[in-house]
Design an enzyme around this catalytic site. Structure first.
Site, PDB file in Angstrom:
ATOM      1  N   ASP A 123      15.298  14.955  -4.572  1.00  0.00           N
ATOM      2  CA  ASP A 123      16.072  15.736  -5.531  1.00  0.00           C
ATOM      3  C   ASP A 123      15.288  15.781  -6.840  1.00  0.00           C
ATOM      4  OD1 ASP A 123      17.898  15.680  -3.539  1.00  0.00           O
ATOM      5  OD2 ASP A 123      19.514  14.771  -4.703  1.00  0.00           O
ATOM      6  N   HIS A 154      11.171  11.379   0.526  1.00  0.00           N
ATOM      7  CA  HIS A 154      10.921  11.519   1.956  1.00  0.00           C
ATOM      8  C   HIS A 154       9.602  12.257   2.188  1.00  0.00           C
ATOM      9  CE1 HIS A 154      15.278  10.631   3.045  1.00  0.00           C
ATOM     10  NE2 HIS A 154      15.321  10.811   1.729  1.00  0.00           N
ATOM     11  N   SER A 200      11.902   9.181 -11.401  1.00  0.00           N
ATOM     12  CA  SER A 200      10.598   9.399 -12.013  1.00  0.00           C
ATOM     13  C   SER A 200      10.057  10.753 -11.600  1.00  0.00           C
ATOM     14  CB  SER A 200       9.637   8.266 -11.633  1.00  0.00           C
ATOM     15  OG  SER A 200       8.451   8.352 -12.380  1.00  0.00           O
TER      16      SER A 200
END
Length: 410
Positions: A192, A268, A379
């Site tokens: 995200d 991911h 981050s």
């Protein structure tokens, strides 16, 4: 005769008493007069000096400037000003106004890097692991949810009492159906976040935000023997940009994704590829929010980061997890030897680890959408990869994106 003597003695005693009373009154009056005269001629400020010192001394001591107080006041004022500037720039962006680039000077960068952000991040990490009482968990997490706009309906466990500490809450898992992985595009978003920049790498420079670049060689570091074994050799006259490119006609592309504190903190695999090498850069832990990224050139090269390099069906592929303030912990699930923000590592160095050995010639295979790692808070993810010239990004600068959504395809 005796009666006359008594009358004379009584009169004498009464006269003596009156004289004594008068003398006492006179002496008392004279003493009071001397006191008043003394006070009259005494300077007025002296009369109040002791009292003023008695009441003002603690106040003076309380407001006496000290280096620590001055540092806190200056830092707080600067932080407030920075937040105001960030808000102002966001409003200008929404209005479509082009924001002029104002880069930090060398002394400003040096001053920022002198702040013990690594130590503060380690302290924050330990604080996050402190188990909260059950009754305190819901108020604390609810405040965080309200502040950063977290959508707990997507979490695998919505009950806030389930998370024993802040670290578990930050690393919460999502419901499988909340992030469907796109099967029709070759590269998906690994996390995200917000798209800061994307496009083709030109002149060995990568844009961290529009108009602010960093060196590709400084970011990835020099080539390794492992990579040289896997990728084609280039002549010494080739630029560093051309070195990762393994197939004729291909170009080098990049994409930068910023993870805010309220975003899902795991990342991911963005495609089907294999990881051959890991390079860990211990460095600073400066903030990587878009405002700071627009202010400090080569911000990502200053900060601690973990660079994973390998290949996919079109050639070179890399994913870099960049650390930030309070994000000293970067975890790669298949790499147990990785320890970020460790006091044993010094800034300006890097350490390598190869996933190719005598028993494993294939490296670490990763499937698109597979769990790869996690941040402690949030981050930045930087993708740099090789692809044919007809590769197209399905993105807009500044757009919000979620893990599993399409980044680009052929």
């Amino acid at each position: 005769m005796a009666a006359s003597v008594r009358r004379v003695c009584g009169a004498a005693l009464r006269r003596s008493s009156v004289l004594t009373d008068c003398s006492f009154s006179w002496n008392k009056s004279l003493s009071l007069r001397k006191t008043l005269v003394t006070l009259k001629h005494q300077p007025f400020r002296t009369f109040f000096t002791d009292r003023r010192k008695l009441h003002a001394a603690p106040v003076v001591r309380a407001f006496r400037l000290r280096p620590f107080h001055l540092l806190v006041a200056t830092g707080g004022g600067y932080a407030g000003y920075a937040q105001y500037e960030k808000y102002r720039l966001e409003q200008l962006e929404k209005m479509g106004v082009e924001i002029p680039i104002k880069l930090a000077s060398e002394w400003e960068v040096s001053l920022y890097k002198s702040v013990p952000t690594r130590l503060l991040s380690r302290a924050w990490g330990r604080l996050n692991q402190v188990e909260l009482p059950t009754w305190l968990r819901k108020p604390v997490y609810s405040l965080y949810i309200w502040t950063f706009g977290v959508n707990m309906k997507e979490a695998a466990v919505e009950d806030l009492h389930h998370y024993r500490n802040l670290s578990e809450f930050f690393r919460r898992k999502l419901k499988p159906q909340s992030r469907p992985v796109c099967c029709y595009h070759s590269v998906i978003s690994p996390s995200d976040g917000k798209i800061l920049n994307f496009g083709q790498v030109k002149n060995c420079e990568v844009e961290q935000v529009k108009g602010v670049t960093y060196s590709l060689e400084s970011f990835l570091g020099p080539r390794t023997s492992t990579e040289d074994m896997q990728f084609s050799q280039n002549s010494s006259s080739d630029s560093f940009q051309n070195q990762p490119v393994t197939k004729e006609g291909n170009e080098l592309y990049h994409c930068v994704i910023y993870l805010a504190p309220g975003d899902y903190h795991c990342f991911h695999s963005p495609t089907d590829w294999r990881v051959l090498h890991r390079r860990h850069f211990p460095g600073s832990l400066m903030s990587v929010n878009p405002g700071v990224a627009r202010w400090i050139k080569e911000l990502f090269c200053h900060n601690e980061r973990v660079v994973l390099t390998g290949d996919w069906k079109h050639g070179f592929f890399s994913l870099t997890a960049v650390g930030a303030t309070n994000v000293g912990s970067i975890r790669i699930y298949f790499d147990r030897d990785l320890h970020t923000n460790s006091p044993s590592y010094s800034k300006g160095s890097y350490n390598d680890f190869s996933f190719i050995n005598n028993n494993n010639k294939e490296g670490i295979p990763m499937r698109k959408g597979e769990h790869l790692g996690e941040f402690n808070l949030g981050s930045t993810i930087v993708l740099i990869f090789e692809a044919p010239k007809d590769f197209i990004f399905h993105l807009k600068p500044g757009q919000k994106i979620r893990f599993g959504e399409a980044l680009g395809s052929l």
